[in-house]
Design an enzyme around this catalytic site. Structure first.
Site, mmCIF file in Angstrom:
data_model
loop_
_atom_site.group_PDB
_atom_site.id
_atom_site.type_symbol
_atom_site.label_atom_id
_atom_site.label_comp_id
_atom_site.label_asym_id
_atom_site.label_seq_id
_atom_site.Cartn_x
_atom_site.Cartn_y
_atom_site.Cartn_z
ATOM 1 N N HIS A 257 2.950 1.694 2.290
ATOM 2 C CA HIS A 257 3.799 1.949 1.113
ATOM 3 C C HIS A 257 3.055 2.618 0.182
ATOM 4 O O HIS A 257 3.725 3.302 -0.341
ATOM 5 C CB HIS A 257 3.881 0.399 0.968
ATOM 6 C CG HIS A 257 3.931 0.240 -0.677
ATOM 7 N ND1 HIS A 257 5.834 -0.185 -0.902
ATOM 8 C CD2 HIS A 257 3.850 -0.414 -1.718
ATOM 9 C CE1 HIS A 257 5.507 -0.808 -1.424
ATOM 10 N NE2 HIS A 257 4.687 0.200 -2.481
ATOM 11 N N GLU A 258 1.248 2.718 0.397
ATOM 12 C CA GLU A 258 1.221 3.503 -1.205
ATOM 13 C C GLU A 258 0.980 4.743 -0.522
ATOM 14 O O GLU A 258 1.301 5.768 -0.726
ATOM 15 C CB GLU A 258 -0.580 3.217 -0.851
ATOM 16 C CG GLU A 258 -0.890 1.614 -1.876
ATOM 17 C CD GLU A 258 -0.014 1.088 -2.671
ATOM 18 O OE1 GLU A 258 0.281 2.777 -3.668
ATOM 19 O OE2 GLU A 258 0.673 -0.460 -2.824
#
Length: 493
Positions: A257-258
């Site tokens: 996600h990051e």
């Protein structure tokens, strides 16, 4: 130099100082000594005073007035558009208020972390009350008689309004609830992945996966934090993740996600470095990148086929017997309190809860002292589960402690954008699943870099998504179609 050149030389220094402010935030969340909080609050306030003074410097107004925007090229026009918007907004907020917000939110973040650890909402409520009061003052200054919440939302999604998002969310809610009910009642229920997973090995694997998704470690790093986040732009883009010995998916998918956020920043045209175009254009577009990396690619049947084999290499035999069972374990829909750990079906329901509550906080309809009860009541109504402790309820997210009111709805907007983008990506890169099944997302991430990420702030948020999607305006339909098809497959509906 021309007026535009003078403006951009001044802006470059302002952007550099903004990056330093962001680095202070990264440091505070990762390696800052625990006892340094009070001093960091003073440092943040001092730097905010400097940034506010530069962003409202009368020379900026003079340069903007003197520039003939019609004579500029598209890149210069976009730079001027961003600087004008920021100048107008920042000029409306008194410098004393801006500095006070920076100081209080720096302290509030530390108090929130302690209160969360102790499951003590009452310990956090007084400083949250102060943050809400300050953000109300800021919203009123920015709104100039308009909707205060819209004024805050504009910081994260320029041009969006709460009423427009509410209509979109109202269209999402009934089909998501129906899908959840059908999934929960399905005869086939995937088994979870169980076991103990070495946390150092998890970090090593997440770095491998981050690189596979295109994260440039020469211009970034991965650290651990309570709440995973991405920080920075250009040549220095850092991310954090977290680990749990019993939940390797939390580490893997927080990282992916990051990485989506970070790759967006790393892939922006380097010519835009330290200019207004050198960062993601909005949080909704940013979230579209993190969600498409994490979900449409990272949780796909194709990628989990590779991940299943790779995790067996790293951790030994797994509790899931084959790649199909592993895919089901990755995509299980279960009751849960934590937004960041939620499955795709229920994630947006978590966001909608926060969207409604924070609008009520800013309007004054909801008092801070009543927030915990309001959260718990709404959560039980939406999810059918009673919140057992504040860290699983209104203390779970960092956002309100740092004054990010108007941020939460961009998570769901990002999901909507991601649905549209994946539809377009699959049409133009039909072999995407073949690559993902080999642990090679490069073709898909290159398409995103070429069609969206490289533009940075050149276009407005909806425009850049529409362009990437071949002219098709964003709507919730592709996301809903994707979710219904995927989870009908996972749960054999």
């Amino acid at each position: 130099m021309s007026h535009y050149d003078e403006l951009m030389e001044f802006e470059r220094q302002t952007q550099a100082l903004g990056q330093i402010a962001g680095r202070l935030g990264w440091d505070q969340e990762t390696v800052m000594p625990r006892g340094a909080g009070p001093q960091r609050a003073e440092e943040s306030e001092a730097l905010e005073h400097v940034l506010h003074a530069r962003r409202t410097d009368p020379r900026v107004g003079d340069w903007l007035t003197a520039i003939d925007a019609a004579s500029l090229g598209p890149v210069a026009q976009a730079n001027v558009r961003h600087i004008q918007r920021r100048f107008d907004r920042t000029s409306r907020v008194p410098v004393k208020l801006a500095g006070e917000i920076a100081r209080v939110t720096s302290s509030s973040q530390r108090i929130w972390a302690d209160a969360r650890a102790e499951n003590d909402f009452k310990a956090f409520a007084p400083v949250l009350q102060k943050v809400v009061e300050l953000k109300r003052h800021e919203a009123e200054a920015l709104a100039i008689g308009g909707d205060p919440y819209d004024a805050l939302l504009d910081d994260y999604e320029p041009g969006a309004t709460a009423s427009e998002l509410e209509a979109m969310f109202d269209a999402l809610r009934p089909r998501l609830v129906d899908l959840r009910d059908r999934v929960m009642g399905a005869d086939h229920q995937p088994a979870p992945l169980t076991g103990t997973f070495d946390e150092q090995a998890q970090m090593k694997l997440t770095r491998e996966i981050a690189k596979a998704f295109g994260y440039d470690m020469a211009h970034g790093r991965i650290d651990k934090a309570v709440h995973p986040f991405s920080s920075g732009s250009g040549l220095d883009v850092r991310i954090t993740t977290r680990t749990s010995a019993t939940d390797p998916f939390g580490s893997i998918y927080s990282t992916v996600h990051e990485v989506g956020h970070a790759c967006y920043e790393q892939h922006i045209d380097r010519d835009y470095l330290l200019t207004p175009l050198g960062a993601g254009v909005s949080m909704g577009v940013h979230e579209s990148q993190s969600r498409i990396y994490e979900n449409q690619m990272g949780r796909s049947r194709a990628f989990t086929e590779w991940l299943f084999a790779r995790m067996k290499d790293v951790f030994g035999p797994l509790s899931t017997k084959d790649a199909d069972a592993f895919y089901g374990a990755v995509n299980r829909v279960t009751p849960g309190f934590i937004r960041t750990e939620s499955d795709e079906v229920q994630y947006n329901l978590h966001v909608l809860l926060r969207f409604d509550l924070e609008r009520d906080l800013i309007s004054g309809k909801l008092a801070v002292r009543d927030l915990e009860e309001a959260w718990n009541t709404r959560f039980e109504k939406d999810f059918g589960v009673k919140v057992d402790k504040p860290s699983n309820g209104c203390l779970q997210d960092v956002h309100w402690s740092v004054g990010l009111f108007g941020y939460f709805p961009t998570y769901s907007l990002g999901n909507v954008y991601a649905g549209c983008l994946m539809k377009a990506l699959r049409a133009q890169v039909p072999e995407v699943d073949s690559h993902l099944s080999k642990g090679e997302p490069a073709e898909a991430t290159k398409w995103l870099a070429d069609n969206l990420q490289r533009h940075g702030g050149l276009f407005e948020p909806r425009e850049v998504v529409t362009r990437a999607c071949g002219g098709e305006e964003p709507s919730e339909a592709p996301l809903l179609e994707y979710l219904e098809a995927k989870f009908a497959d996972v749960y054999r509906l």
